[in-house]
Write a protein that holds these residues in place. Structure first.
Motif, PDB file in Angstrom:
ATOM      1  N   ASP A  22      41.593   0.672 -22.796  1.00  0.00           N
ATOM      2  CA  ASP A  22      40.816   1.524 -23.683  1.00  0.00           C
ATOM      3  C   ASP A  22      41.724   2.643 -24.190  1.00  0.00           C
ATOM      4  N   ILE A  23      41.443   3.133 -25.368  1.00  0.00           N
ATOM      5  CA  ILE A  23      42.258   4.188 -25.972  1.00  0.00           C
ATOM      6  C   ILE A  23      42.369   5.410 -25.062  1.00  0.00           C
ATOM      7  N   THR A  24      41.346   5.679 -24.263  1.00  0.00           N
ATOM      8  CA  THR A  24      41.362   6.835 -23.361  1.00  0.00           C
ATOM      9  C   THR A  24      42.273   6.618 -22.156  1.00  0.00           C
ATOM     10  N   GLU A  25      42.746   5.387 -21.968  1.00  0.00           N
ATOM     11  CA  GLU A  25      43.597   5.073 -20.827  1.00  0.00           C
ATOM     12  C   GLU A  25      45.092   5.075 -21.150  1.00  0.00           C
ATOM     13  N   LEU A  26      45.473   5.434 -22.373  1.00  0.00           N
ATOM     14  CA  LEU A  26      46.889   5.505 -22.723  1.00  0.00           C
ATOM     15  C   LEU A  26      47.551   6.611 -21.917  1.00  0.00           C
ATOM     16  N   GLU A  27      48.814   6.409 -21.558  1.00  0.00           N
ATOM     17  CA  GLU A  27      49.519   7.324 -20.664  1.00  0.00           C
ATOM     18  C   GLU A  27      49.670   8.734 -21.215  1.00  0.00           C
ATOM     19  N   SER A  28      49.841   8.859 -22.513  1.00  0.00           N
ATOM     20  CA  SER A  28      50.055  10.176 -23.099  1.00  0.00           C
ATOM     21  C   SER A  28      49.450  10.217 -24.504  1.00  0.00           C
ATOM     22  N   PRO A  29      49.137  11.420 -24.966  1.00  0.00           N
ATOM     23  CA  PRO A  29      48.614  11.539 -26.323  1.00  0.00           C
ATOM     24  C   PRO A  29      49.714  11.248 -27.350  1.00  0.00           C
ATOM     25  N   LEU A  30      49.322  10.733 -28.485  1.00  0.00           N
ATOM     26  CA  LEU A  30      50.278  10.362 -29.525  1.00  0.00           C
ATOM     27  C   LEU A  30      51.101  11.555 -29.985  1.00  0.00           C
ATOM     28  N   HIS A  31      50.518  12.740 -30.014  1.00  0.00           N
ATOM     29  CA  HIS A  31      51.258  13.908 -30.508  1.00  0.00           C
ATOM     30  C   HIS A  31      52.444  14.282 -29.623  1.00  0.00           C
ATOM     31  N   GLU A  32      52.523  13.700 -28.428  1.00  0.00           N
ATOM     32  CA  GLU A  32      53.704  13.922 -27.586  1.00  0.00           C
ATOM     33  C   GLU A  32      54.869  13.034 -28.010  1.00  0.00           C
ATOM     34  N   ALA A  33      54.590  11.993 -28.785  1.00  0.00           N
ATOM     35  CA  ALA A  33      55.633  11.073 -29.244  1.00  0.00           C
ATOM     36  C   ALA A  33      56.114  11.393 -30.653  1.00  0.00           C
ATOM     37  N   ILE A  34      55.219  11.960 -31.478  1.00  0.00           N
ATOM     38  CA  ILE A  34      55.551  12.220 -32.876  1.00  0.00           C
ATOM     39  C   ILE A  34      54.645  13.327 -33.403  1.00  0.00           C
ATOM     40  N   ASP A  35      55.113  14.038 -34.400  1.00  0.00           N
ATOM     41  CA  ASP A  35      54.298  15.078 -35.038  1.00  0.00           C
ATOM     42  C   ASP A  35      53.221  14.375 -35.863  1.00  0.00           C
ATOM     43  N   THR A  36      52.008  14.308 -35.329  1.00  0.00           N
ATOM     44  CA  THR A  36      50.936  13.541 -35.965  1.00  0.00           C
ATOM     45  C   THR A  36      50.491  14.153 -37.292  1.00  0.00           C
ATOM     46  N   GLU A  37      50.544  15.469 -37.406  1.00  0.00           N
ATOM     47  CA  GLU A  37      50.170  16.103 -38.676  1.00  0.00           C
ATOM     48  C   GLU A  37      51.163  15.729 -39.774  1.00  0.00           C
ATOM     49  N   ALA A  38      52.439  15.729 -39.446  1.00  0.00           N
ATOM     50  CA  ALA A  38      53.451  15.348 -40.419  1.00  0.00           C
ATOM     51  C   ALA A  38      53.319  13.869 -40.796  1.00  0.00           C
ATOM     52  N   LEU A  39      53.021  13.035 -39.814  1.00  0.00           N
ATOM     53  CA  LEU A  39      52.837  11.606 -40.069  1.00  0.00           C
ATOM     54  C   LEU A  39      51.664  11.371 -41.011  1.00  0.00           C
ATOM     55  N   GLU A  40      50.533  12.007 -40.724  1.00  0.00           N
ATOM     56  CA  GLU A  40      49.351  11.885 -41.598  1.00  0.00           C
ATOM     57  C   GLU A  40      49.676  12.394 -43.000  1.00  0.00           C
ATOM     58  N   SER A  41      50.373  13.503 -43.090  1.00  0.00           N
ATOM     59  CA  SER A  41      50.714  14.086 -44.387  1.00  0.00           C
ATOM     60  C   SER A  41      51.631  13.161 -45.185  1.00  0.00           C
ATOM     61  N   LEU A  42      52.619  12.586 -44.512  1.00  0.00           N
ATOM     62  CA  LEU A  42      53.564  11.687 -45.185  1.00  0.00           C
ATOM     63  C   LEU A  42      52.861  10.497 -45.819  1.00  0.00           C
ATOM     64  N   PHE A  43      51.895   9.935 -45.107  1.00  0.00           N
ATOM     65  CA  PHE A  43      51.231   8.731 -45.590  1.00  0.00           C
ATOM     66  C   PHE A  43      49.873   9.003 -46.229  1.00  0.00           C
ATOM     67  N   ALA A  44      49.620  10.251 -46.628  1.00  0.00           N
ATOM     68  CA  ALA A  44      48.340  10.605 -47.249  1.00  0.00           C
ATOM     69  C   ALA A  44      48.172   9.968 -48.629  1.00  0.00           C
ATOM     70  N   THR A  45      49.271   9.710 -49.300  1.00  0.00           N
ATOM     71  CA  THR A  45      49.222   9.082 -50.616  1.00  0.00           C
ATOM     72  C   THR A  45      49.507   7.594 -50.464  1.00  0.00           C
ATOM     73  N   PRO A  46      48.567   6.741 -50.869  1.00  0.00           N
ATOM     74  CA  PRO A  46      48.784   5.287 -50.755  1.00  0.00           C
ATOM     75  C   PRO A  46      50.039   4.848 -51.511  1.00  0.00           C
ATOM     76  N   GLY A  47      50.775   3.939 -50.902  1.00  0.00           N
ATOM     77  CA  GLY A  47      51.946   3.362 -51.554  1.00  0.00           C
ATOM     78  C   GLY A  47      53.186   4.237 -51.495  1.00  0.00           C
ATOM     79  N   VAL A  48      53.195   5.257 -50.648  1.00  0.00           N
ATOM     80  CA  VAL A  48      54.372   6.111 -50.535  1.00  0.00           C
ATOM     81  C   VAL A  48      55.557   5.243 -50.110  1.00  0.00           C
ATOM     82  N   ASP A  49      56.731   5.517 -50.672  1.00  0.00           N
ATOM     83  CA  ASP A  49      57.921   4.717 -50.405  1.00  0.00           C
ATOM     84  C   ASP A  49      58.644   5.279 -49.178  1.00  0.00           C
ATOM     85  N   ALA A  50      58.092   5.004 -48.008  1.00  0.00           N
ATOM     86  CA  ALA A  50      58.665   5.491 -46.761  1.00  0.00           C
ATOM     87  C   ALA A  50      58.252   4.569 -45.627  1.00  0.00           C
TER      88      ALA A  50
END
Length: 85
Positions: A22-50
């Motif tokens: 279950d998602i609640t059983e993952l060892e660590s939160p995603l924000h410990e692996a990557i800046d989730t706000e930056a990730l969401e911002s980068l892919f906020a526009t569909p078709g971004v070339d990244a």
């Protein structure tokens, strides 16, 4: 309407499914692996070339410009966050 943190949730759900937990059983939160706000911002526009690849909970996660999420066994060079545009 797009859900806030939709991409972050999709990544966590995909990794949890791959691990067979279950998602609640993952060892660590995603924000410990990557800046989730930056990730969401980068892919906020569909078709971004990244693409972004990073390691999370023992898997390599790759997100491309269409917001497609792929989870695979880690590769030897996947220890750092990689971004290409």
């Amino acid at each position: 309407m797009v859900r806030e943190n939709e991409l972050v949730l999709e990544i966590a759900e995909t990794v949890a499914a791959r691990k067979g937990v279950d998602i609640t059983e993952l060892e660590s939160p995603l924000h410990e692996a990557i800046d989730t706000e930056a990730l969401e911002s980068l892919f906020a526009t569909p078709g971004v070339d990244a693409s972004v690849a990073f390691e999370y909970c023992g898997y390599t996660v790759r997100v491309d410009g269409d917001g497609d999420v792929r989870v695979s066994e880690p590769t030897p060079d996947a220890t750092a966050t990689k971004v290409s545009a």
